[in-house]
Design an enzyme around this catalytic site. Structure first.
Site, PDB file in Angstrom:
ATOM      1  CG  ASP A   1      -2.091   0.922   1.097  1.00  0.00           C
ATOM      2  OD1 ASP A   1      -1.852   2.138   0.918  1.00  0.00           O
ATOM      3  OD2 ASP A   1      -3.246   0.457   1.164  1.00  0.00           O
TER       4      ASP A   1
ATOM      5  CG  LEU B   1       0.751   3.968   3.759  1.00  0.00           C
ATOM      6  CD1 LEU B   1       1.755   4.298   4.862  1.00  0.00           C
ATOM      7  CD2 LEU B   1      -0.425   3.172   4.343  1.00  0.00           C
TER       8      LEU B   1
ATOM      9  N   GLY C   1      -4.834   5.336   2.415  1.00  0.00           N
ATOM     10  CA  GLY C   1      -4.967   4.341   3.492  1.00  0.00           C
ATOM     11  C   GLY C   1      -4.263   4.751   4.769  1.00  0.00           C
TER      12      GLY C   1
ATOM     13  CE1 TYR D   1     -13.474   3.464  -8.695  1.00  0.00           C
ATOM     14  CE2 TYR D   1     -15.877   3.636  -8.709  1.00  0.00           C
ATOM     15  CZ  TYR D   1     -14.719   3.008  -8.276  1.00  0.00           C
ATOM     16  OH  TYR D   1     -14.809   1.930  -7.420  1.00  0.00           O
TER      17      TYR D   1
ATOM     18  N   GLY E   1     -25.372  12.399 -12.944  1.00  0.00           N
ATOM     19  CA  GLY E   1     -24.877  11.033 -13.154  1.00  0.00           C
ATOM     20  C   GLY E   1     -25.263  10.042 -12.067  1.00  0.00           C
TER      21      GLY E   1
END
Ligand SMILES: NC(=O)c1ccc[n+]([C@@H]2O[C@H](COP(=O)([O-])OP(=O)(O)OC[C@H]3O[C@@H](n4cnc5c(N)ncnc54)[C@H](O)[C@@H]3O)[C@@H](O)[C@H]2O)c1
Length: 326
Positions: free
Chosen positions: A31, A33, A36, A141, A285
């Protein structure tokens, strides 16, 4: 098994780490970070502060840790941010995953369990949504996740020994049963944590986006799934991919729809605290309704969710209360 969890310091990844440890696997986390929190990673897991983009270093971890399979949660996932900064999303989600798969193929690690999303479906006319529905993501996304799905299919085509499980999550909610980890994004765009924070701490005041949809009470309807049910499904998918060498695509949802106002009412009832909110215009959306069919994963892997909406709300509230006390 030896499992690499990308994004293991994030909301969903940190739950996967704990539940994989409970299922007796050796768990390794990478990760960077970026969103996170290292504190969320269970101490029994091996942690590398590493980005998916760092192909050579990731290959080294895969080899050194003798990894059998990868659960790939690492991504950026804010819809509005993806509209404002599409290239940031194309770079992190698509290029980061390409580099990760490249490292996997080079290290001969040939199974990926991938976090996809209901956002790949966009607006759909038929509910509940089946995996065979046409995909038409309506924001960058969702496009990045659909592109990664295509990438996985192409890699499987070229290297048939490479297997994937694409899991399309609907709205994930709730926290680990002991309240030690939970969902706390900044900014938080998800409804359940925002309703709970507004109930417990009275700020920020909740905003309801749109009460003029063509639904029973006018607010938008979504399908919520407890994060522990979601990870149960990942572990079943992991065994299916590694034991039966199969690749497939599954929805992960409860097949039940709750409106925004239903969630507010359920939170008020569960916590016995009133929730104050402002009504705002619809967001561009945002579909009126998204409900999953989970018939396919029930038939193939005998998975169905077992935790209720009240459990999602109560566990998330327990997590916030614990954090507040800490
Ligand atoms: N939360 C939901 O309701 C939901 C719904 C559908 C799909 N998903 C998907 O599930 C996954 C996890 O979501 P989450 O809510 O836990 O998000 P999160 O932001 O809490 O976790 C993502 C983690 O990945 C890390 N990360 C991001 N880019 C990275 C990179 N290039 N290299 C290494 N680490 C990186 C972040 O630091 C973070 O710890 C994401 O792929 C998301 O798109 C989430």
């Amino acid at each position: 098994m030896n499992i690499l969890v990308t994004g293991g310091a994030g909301y969903i990844g940190s739950h996967a780490v704990k539940m994989l440890l409970e299922d007796d696997h050796h768990v390794v986390v990478i990760d960077d970070l970026s969103t996170g929190d290292k504190q969320a990673v269970d101490e029994r897991a091996v942690f590398y502060n590493l980005s998916t983009h760092e192909e050579q270093a990731v290959k080294q971890v895969l080899t050194d840790e003798k990894i059998d399979a990868v659960m790939h949660f690492a991504a950026f996932s804010l819809v509005n941010e993806s509209v404002a900064h599409p290239l940031k999303y194309y770079h992190n989600n698509i290029e980061g995953t390409r580099a990760l798969i490249q490292a996997m193929v080079a290290a001969n690690v040939l199974t990926m369990i991938f976090s996809s999303t209901a956002a790949v479906y966009g607006e759909q006319k038929t509910m509940p949504i089946k995996e065979t529905a046409p995909l038409s993501p309506s924001n960058p996304y969702g496009i990045t996740k659909k592109t990664i799905e295509d990438m996985l299919k192409d890699v499987h085509q070229a290297h048939p020994a490479f297997n994937y499980m694409i899991l399309r999550y609907f709205n994930v909610a709730g926290a680990y049963h002991d309240g030690s980890i939970g969902e706390n994004h900044d900014p938080e765009t998800h409804l359940i944590p925002n309703v709970i924070k507004s109930a417990l701490f009275k700020k920020p005041k909740l905003k309801v986006f749109g009460t003029d949809y063509d639904t029973t009470d006018g607010s938008a309807i979504r399908d919520y799934i407890h994060v522990e049910d979601l990870i149960d499904a990942h572990i079943k998918a992991l065994y299916e991919a590694t034991t039966n060498k199969r690749s497939d695509i599954y929805n992960l949802g409860s097949a039940k729809g709750y409106s925004v106002l239903d969630i507010i009412k359920a939170t008020e009832e569960t916590l016995k605290i009133p929730v104050d909110y402002d009504i705002k215009a619809r967001r561009a959306g945002d579909p009126a309704m998204l409900i999953a069919s989970h018939d396919k994963i029930f038939q193939d892997l005998n998975w169905q969710p077992t935790r209720s909406l009240n459990t999602m709300i109560a566990s998330a509230a327990q997590y916030f209360k614990k954090r507040d006390d800490a």
